[in-house]
Design a protein around this motif. Structure first.
Motif, PDB file in Angstrom:
ATOM      1  N   ASN A 255       0.811  -1.224   0.000  1.00 53.65           N
ATOM      2  CA  ASN A 255       0.000   0.000   0.000  1.00 53.65           C
ATOM      3  C   ASN A 255       0.843   1.272   0.000  1.00 53.65           C
ATOM      4  O   ASN A 255       0.545   2.245   0.715  1.00 53.65           O
ATOM      5  N   GLY A 256       1.906   1.248  -0.795  1.00 48.58           N
ATOM      6  CA  GLY A 256       2.731   2.441  -0.937  1.00 48.58           C
ATOM      7  C   GLY A 256       3.730   2.665   0.163  1.00 48.58           C
ATOM      8  O   GLY A 256       4.403   3.700   0.181  1.00 48.58           O
ATOM      9  N   GLN A 257       3.847   1.730   1.103  1.00 47.25           N
ATOM     10  CA  GLN A 257       4.880   1.807   2.135  1.00 47.25           C
ATOM     11  C   GLN A 257       6.001   0.826   1.817  1.00 47.25           C
ATOM     12  O   GLN A 257       5.756  -0.217   1.189  1.00 47.25           O
ATOM     13  N   TYR A 258       7.205   1.148   2.280  1.00 45.81           N
ATOM     14  CA  TYR A 258       8.358   0.288   2.012  1.00 45.81           C
ATOM     15  C   TYR A 258       9.151   0.088   3.289  1.00 45.81           C
ATOM     16  O   TYR A 258       9.314   1.014   4.087  1.00 45.81           O
ATOM     17  N   GLY A 259       9.654  -1.136   3.460  1.00 46.58           N
ATOM     18  CA  GLY A 259      10.349  -1.488   4.686  1.00 46.58           C
ATOM     19  C   GLY A 259      11.635  -0.730   4.893  1.00 46.58           C
ATOM     20  O   GLY A 259      11.977  -0.367   6.017  1.00 46.58           O
ATOM     21  N   ILE A 260      12.386  -0.499   3.784  1.00 47.56           N
ATOM     22  CA  ILE A 260      13.668   0.203   3.874  1.00 47.56           C
ATOM     23  C   ILE A 260      13.712   1.278   2.805  1.00 47.56           C
ATOM     24  O   ILE A 260      13.481   0.994   1.629  1.00 47.56           O
ATOM     25  N   GLY A 261      14.027   2.489   3.197  1.00 42.13           N
ATOM     26  CA  GLY A 261      14.137   3.589   2.244  1.00 42.13           C
ATOM     27  C   GLY A 261      15.579   3.902   1.894  1.00 42.13           C
ATOM     28  O   GLY A 261      16.483   3.722   2.710  1.00 42.13           O
ATOM     29  N   SER A 262      15.773   4.363   0.649  1.00 42.03           N
ATOM     30  CA  SER A 262      17.115   4.755   0.230  1.00 42.03           C
ATOM     31  C   SER A 262      17.021   5.713  -0.949  1.00 42.03           C
ATOM     32  O   SER A 262      16.094   5.642  -1.752  1.00 42.03           O
ATOM     33  N   SER A 263      18.019   6.597  -1.047  1.00 41.63           N
ATOM     34  CA  SER A 263      18.163   7.477  -2.207  1.00 41.63           C
ATOM     35  C   SER A 263      19.327   6.989  -3.043  1.00 41.63           C
ATOM     36  O   SER A 263      20.094   6.105  -2.632  1.00 41.63           O
ATOM     37  N   SER A 264      19.489   7.565  -4.224  1.00 41.75           N
ATOM     38  CA  SER A 264      20.598   7.162  -5.090  1.00 41.75           C
ATOM     39  C   SER A 264      21.939   7.444  -4.435  1.00 41.75           C
ATOM     40  O   SER A 264      22.898   6.676  -4.577  1.00 41.75           O
ATOM     41  N   ALA A 265      22.045   8.553  -3.709  1.00 36.78           N
ATOM     42  CA  ALA A 265      23.307   8.896  -3.051  1.00 36.78           C
ATOM     43  C   ALA A 265      23.658   7.920  -1.942  1.00 36.78           C
ATOM     44  O   ALA A 265      24.832   7.749  -1.611  1.00 36.78           O
ATOM     45  N   ALA A 266      22.668   7.271  -1.347  1.00 40.90           N
ATOM     46  CA  ALA A 266      22.911   6.378  -0.217  1.00 40.90           C
ATOM     47  C   ALA A 266      23.353   4.990  -0.636  1.00 40.90           C
ATOM     48  O   ALA A 266      23.803   4.206   0.194  1.00 40.90           O
ATOM     49  N   ALA A 267      23.221   4.656  -1.927  1.00 39.27           N
ATOM     50  CA  ALA A 267      23.681   3.356  -2.431  1.00 39.27           C
ATOM     51  C   ALA A 267      23.119   2.205  -1.596  1.00 39.27           C
ATOM     52  O   ALA A 267      23.848   1.334  -1.118  1.00 39.27           O
ATOM     53  N   PHE A 268      21.802   2.216  -1.411  1.00 37.94           N
ATOM     54  CA  PHE A 268      21.072   1.193  -0.667  1.00 37.94           C
ATOM     55  C   PHE A 268      21.444   1.140   0.821  1.00 37.94           C
ATOM     56  O   PHE A 268      21.163   0.168   1.496  1.00 37.94           O
ATOM     57  N   GLY A 269      22.072   2.202   1.318  1.00 40.78           N
ATOM     58  CA  GLY A 269      22.410   2.250   2.747  1.00 40.78           C
ATOM     59  C   GLY A 269      23.404   1.184   3.155  1.00 40.78           C
ATOM     60  O   GLY A 269      23.344   0.660   4.271  1.00 40.78           O
ATOM     61  N   TRP A 270      24.376   0.903   2.274  1.00 38.99           N
ATOM     62  CA  TRP A 270      25.260  -0.231   2.529  1.00 38.99           C
ATOM     63  C   TRP A 270      26.100  -0.082   3.792  1.00 38.99           C
ATOM     64  O   TRP A 270      26.471  -1.085   4.417  1.00 38.99           O
ATOM     65  N   THR A 271      26.418   1.138   4.196  1.00 37.47           N
ATOM     66  CA  THR A 271      27.241   1.297   5.394  1.00 37.47           C
ATOM     67  C   THR A 271      26.557   0.653   6.603  1.00 37.47           C
ATOM     68  O   THR A 271      27.187  -0.058   7.383  1.00 37.47           O
ATOM     69  N   TYR A 272      25.255   0.872   6.727  1.00 34.11           N
ATOM     70  CA  TYR A 272      24.516   0.278   7.839  1.00 34.11           C
ATOM     71  C   TYR A 272      24.410  -1.237   7.678  1.00 34.11           C
ATOM     72  O   TYR A 272      24.663  -1.996   8.624  1.00 34.11           O
ATOM     73  N   HIS A 273      24.040  -1.690   6.485  1.00 36.44           N
ATOM     74  CA  HIS A 273      23.803  -3.120   6.275  1.00 36.44           C
ATOM     75  C   HIS A 273      25.094  -3.928   6.333  1.00 36.44           C
ATOM     76  O   HIS A 273      25.076  -5.099   6.737  1.00 36.44           O
ATOM     77  N   ALA A 274      26.212  -3.323   5.947  1.00 35.19           N
ATOM     78  CA  ALA A 274      27.494  -4.009   6.091  1.00 35.19           C
ATOM     79  C   ALA A 274      27.798  -4.247   7.559  1.00 35.19           C
ATOM     80  O   ALA A 274      28.275  -5.325   7.958  1.00 35.19           O
ATOM     81  N   GLY A 275      27.541  -3.229   8.403  1.00 37.16           N
ATOM     82  CA  GLY A 275      27.740  -3.404   9.833  1.00 37.16           C
ATOM     83  C   GLY A 275      26.827  -4.471  10.414  1.00 37.16           C
ATOM     84  O   GLY A 275      27.241  -5.257  11.274  1.00 37.16           O
ATOM     85  N   ALA A 276      25.574  -4.516   9.938  1.00 32.23           N
ATOM     86  CA  ALA A 276      24.634  -5.519  10.433  1.00 32.23           C
ATOM     87  C   ALA A 276      25.133  -6.935  10.138  1.00 32.23           C
ATOM     88  O   ALA A 276      24.848  -7.871  10.887  1.00 32.23           O
ATOM     89  N   ALA A 277      25.882  -7.078   9.053  1.00 33.41           N
ATOM     90  CA  ALA A 277      26.446  -8.382   8.707  1.00 33.41           C
ATOM     91  C   ALA A 277      27.782  -8.641   9.399  1.00 33.41           C
ATOM     92  O   ALA A 277      28.363  -9.723   9.249  1.00 33.41           O
ATOM     93  N   GLY A 278      28.287  -7.641  10.140  1.00 38.06           N
ATOM     94  CA  GLY A 278      29.529  -7.814  10.878  1.00 38.06           C
ATOM     95  C   GLY A 278      30.776  -7.367  10.156  1.00 38.06           C
ATOM     96  O   GLY A 278      31.901  -7.641  10.608  1.00 38.06           O
ATOM     97  N   ALA A 279      30.635  -6.646   9.029  1.00 35.91           N
ATOM     98  CA  ALA A 279      31.800  -6.182   8.279  1.00 35.91           C
ATOM     99  C   ALA A 279      32.483  -5.028   9.014  1.00 35.91           C
ATOM    100  O   ALA A 279      31.842  -4.281   9.751  1.00 35.91           O
ATOM    101  N   PRO A 280      33.799  -4.843   8.799  1.00 36.82           N
ATOM    102  CA  PRO A 280      34.498  -3.727   9.442  1.00 36.82           C
ATOM    103  C   PRO A 280      33.965  -2.377   8.979  1.00 36.82           C
ATOM    104  O   PRO A 280      33.380  -2.259   7.891  1.00 36.82           O
TER     105      PRO A 280
END
Length: 550
Positions: A255-280
């Motif tokens: 219904n027009g809502q999305y679980g995770i938001g991102s802009s083109s500049a954020a590149a899918f928010g990888w900095t956060y998701h990399a940390g969630a996976a345990g990356a340095p």
């Protein structure tokens, strides 16, 4: 110092830095004999770190373990004390340059805030603020270095710029004699900067060439979230697995809502998701060896996780094209249920939310971390000058470093009472005037020239302050520092090539997550990024710098 230096430059868009890299060796400084300037600390006599004399500041909620920030719920009693014995200036004109995440404002004699700060200092202050667009400040630094139009005071971002270390060694004042050991006590507000800040800034050629803008340990990138919906879906708090997190957000993405938001500049928010996976956090270190975050199994797992979010339509469908300026409204109006973003913007954004409870979510995954650690936002260097002028400019930086709750801090942060703000019932500078909505610390960020470590304090928002303090307490134990922080400005390869790394990595992540390239090809993609940007050589230079540091 963290490479995640701000809410807008945490994740740079593809192509950032290309214009600066093109300048290449032309920007490299030379010594008097025409050879390249060495920035390494190896084999040098290294200046002693400045003495530490903490300021006396009252906090309502104490500093947390792991060097977490304290909090202030009630503004100090008026009148505020001064942190200085006299005006620091000598009546001259002082030019200074820093980046900005605000809007452009007039900086001529009509600017009441600039004039007031200059008058309080005893100088004619001539600031220049370069609006951040991902590449604008590095481009401005490159232009300045090539053209020789160097200001008296210059802010250097944590991410640096090509050949910036050589420029600093060649054109900026060695401050060691003025700041090492007990010498810094001539500048009490600078002496109140923790030793850790100087260490994270690091030395160049064995010397102290700048003054750090130090921040308390904190998550630098967090998951802004609609706590109400995530709690109802059973995915709030610790111990939420990747699959559980994915399935729940997929069900909520309707219904027009999305679980995770991102802009083109954020590149899918990888900095956060990399940390969630345990990356340095950009660089990890073990036994004196450094490893680039993208070149780890944990980062590859993060790319796979983000690709799964993408294929299950958890991300907003315009994540590859949405402008950065259009992101915040999507979270505020509830279109996005979560949004990876710089935590420095949390209070400002959360205070605007209506209709749900905003909070910082604990990362999903079995062994998550979050990009953070005590850090240096940037540091400030001084143009080579006479000893008398260097001392005067250090007194100006001492003014900017005034601790929270002093007259100097309030002026540089909020402006003039009755002109830029009015006080609330508790005396806090909570209400911006019409002029204060333009002339303020967002558009005139004097704090980037220097600022004492800041407690959590948001005028008139005590409940929000408590919520963010509680979130910080939960996240601090998993904050991962960048292992390269103290060593990068003594790395010639970092100085020359780092500007190309973030855009290359952003582009690679966007391609893999969206399916343009295969996640299974990730190792080859990283090998190309490493080869093109001297990553292995950086790791060697960081290791040598760590070995030489004492």
């Amino acid at each position: 110092m963290s490479l995640n230096m701000s809410r807008r430059s945490v994740l740079r868009a593809a192509g950032a830095g290309a214009a600066v890299l093109a300048a290449g060796p032309a920007l490299a400084a030379c010594d008097n004999g025409g050879g390249p300037v060495s920035v390494s600390n190896e084999g040098t006599k290294q200046a002693a770190w400045p003495a530490y004399v903490p300021a006396k500041v009252h906090y309502d909620l104490p500093a947390l373990p792991d060097n977490g920030a304290p909090a202030v719920l009630n503004y100090p009693s008026l009148p505020l004390p001064s942190s200085l014995k006299s005006k620091p200036g000598d009546g001259s004109t002082v030019s200074c340059m820093a980046l900005s995440y605000g809007a452009a404002v007039k900086l001529d004699s009509s600017n009441r805030m600039v004039k007031a700060v200059g008058d309080a200092m005893g100088v004619t202050l001539k600031p220049r603020f370069v609006i951040d667009t991902g590449t604008s400040y590095t481009t401005a630094l490159a232009t300045m270095m090539a053209g020789g139009d160097q200001p008296d005071i210059l802010m250097i971002p944590a991410t640096g710029a090509p050949h910036i270390s050589e420029f600093i060694r060649s054109k900026c004042a060695d401050l060691s004699a003025y700041l090492s050991g007990d010498a810094i006590k001539e500048y009490p507000n600078l002496a109140a900067l923790p030793t850790r800040g100087w260490q994270l800034m690091g030395r160049i050629g064995g010397g102290i060439y700048g003054v750090p803008t130090y921040r308390y340990n904190a998550p630098q990138v967090g998951l802004f979230a609609d706590r109400d919906k995530l709690e109802k879906a059973g995915i709030w708090g610790k111990g939420v697995g990747v699959q559980e997190f994915t399935d729940a957000l997929a069900k909520l993405s309707v219904n027009g809502q999305y679980g995770i938001g991102s802009s083109s500049a954020a590149a899918f928010g990888w900095t956060y998701h990399a940390g969630a996976a345990g990356a340095p956090n950009w660089w990890g270190e073990s036994g004196g060896s450094f490893r680039f975050t993208a070149d780890t199994p944990e980062f590859e797992q993060a790319v796979e996780n983000m690709h799964r979010f993408y294929t299950r339509r958890v991300y907003n469908p315009d994540a590859l094209t949405l402008g950065a300026g259009d992101a915040q409204p999507k979270f505020l109006n509830g279109t996005w249920l979560t949004w990876p973003n710089g935590t420095g913007a949390a209070a400002q954004i959360f205070s605007q939310v209506r209709g749900f409870t905003p909070d910082l979510a604990f990362p999903y995954g079995d062994r998550p971390n979050t990009p953070g650690g005590d850090s240096v936002f940037g540091f400030t260097v001084i143009k080579k000058s006479s000893p008398a002028r260097i001392k005067m400019l250090l007194r100006i930086l001492d003014f900017f470093a005034a601790p929270f709750g002093t007259k100097e801090f309030e002026l540089a942060r909020y402006g003039v009472e009755g002109v830029h703000f009015t006080r609330d019932k508790d005396g806090a500078p909570a209400n911006a005037t019409r002029l204060g909505q333009t002339e303020n610390s967002t558009n005139l960020p004097f704090q980037y020239f220097n600022m004492a470590p800041q407690p959590l304090f948001f005028p008139g928002l005590a409940d929000l302050t408590k919520r963010l303090y509680t979130s910080q307490k939960a996240l601090l134990p998993i904050c991962a520092p960048d292992a390269s922080a103290a060593y990068r400005f003594s790395s010639a390869t970092f100085s020359a090539k780092w500007a190309g790394v973030s855009p290359a990595l952003n582009s690679a992540v966007m391609d893999a997550v969206s399916g343009k390239t295969k996640v299974s090809d990730w190792k080859g993609t990283v090998a190309r990024i490493k080869q093109q940007n001297g990553i292995d050589r950086m790791a060697e230079e960081f290791a040598a710098a760590k070995s030489a540091t004492r």
